[in-house]
Design a protein around this motif. Structure first.
Motif: not given
Length: 182
Positions: A8-11, A35-41, A89-94
């Protein structure tokens, strides 16, 4: 397994939100930061959980319970980061490997260390994340996204508090007798 042929939406793609009305070029910068903060967390979360599982010694229970609380707070902050990235409007890193690949922090290796060394590793990562969150708060402010700024400030408050508490655990004052330490 999904039969869907296309995503549906690309990262990495950001679609402007009609509701939030943050221009796409600004939203892209914010989603990258989130997403950088999410990865670090999540990298820190997994390291904290490791230490939660492996802690031993006279102060085991207090530190074990505290690290469990820290992990829960980190997970809650990660959820806020991911939901805000999606709202913009983005796709969260997973995904586990994706976190380490995109994180601006480096976790300790897979070995087990004494709790003092482990907490020192945690403190270092808390410091790195604190600095990054401050930069991203300023970015959100400069881009006029005061909601993201406020959410990052709330996360920063928790990160600073936990870093400060870990700093206290590392002080050399203790109730443990010198005989126990030998």
């Amino acid at each position: 397994m999904s039969t869907q042929k296309q995503a549906r939406q690309r990262y990495g793609d950001v679609h402007e939100s009609e509701a939030l009305r943050v221009p796409e070029e600004k939203a892209e910068q914010l989603v990258d930061a989130l997403n950088s903060d999410l990865a670090a967390t999540y990298v820190l979360y997994h390291q904290i959980k490791k230490h939660h599982w492996l802690v031993e010694g006279a102060e085991f229970l207090d530190i074990h319970e505290y690290l469990g609380e820290v992990a829960a707070d980190l997970e809650e902050g990660a959820d806020v980061l991911a939901e805000r990235a999606q709202a913009l409007g983005g796709v969260p890193l997973s995904g586990g490997a994706n976190y380490e690949e995109h994180a601006p922090v480096t976790p300790e290796d897979a070995d087990a260390y004494d709790i003092r060394t482990s907490l020192a590793h945690d403190l270092e990562m808390f410091g790195d994340i604190t600095e990054q969150l401050r930069e991203h708060i300023q970015l959100a402010n400069n881009l006029g996204d005061y909601n993201t700024e406020e959410q990052l400030r709330d996360i920063l408050e928790d990160v600073e508090e936990h870093g400060h508490h870990i700093e206290h655990y590392l002080e050399d004052d203790t109730l443990v007798t010198s005989e126990t330490l030998e």
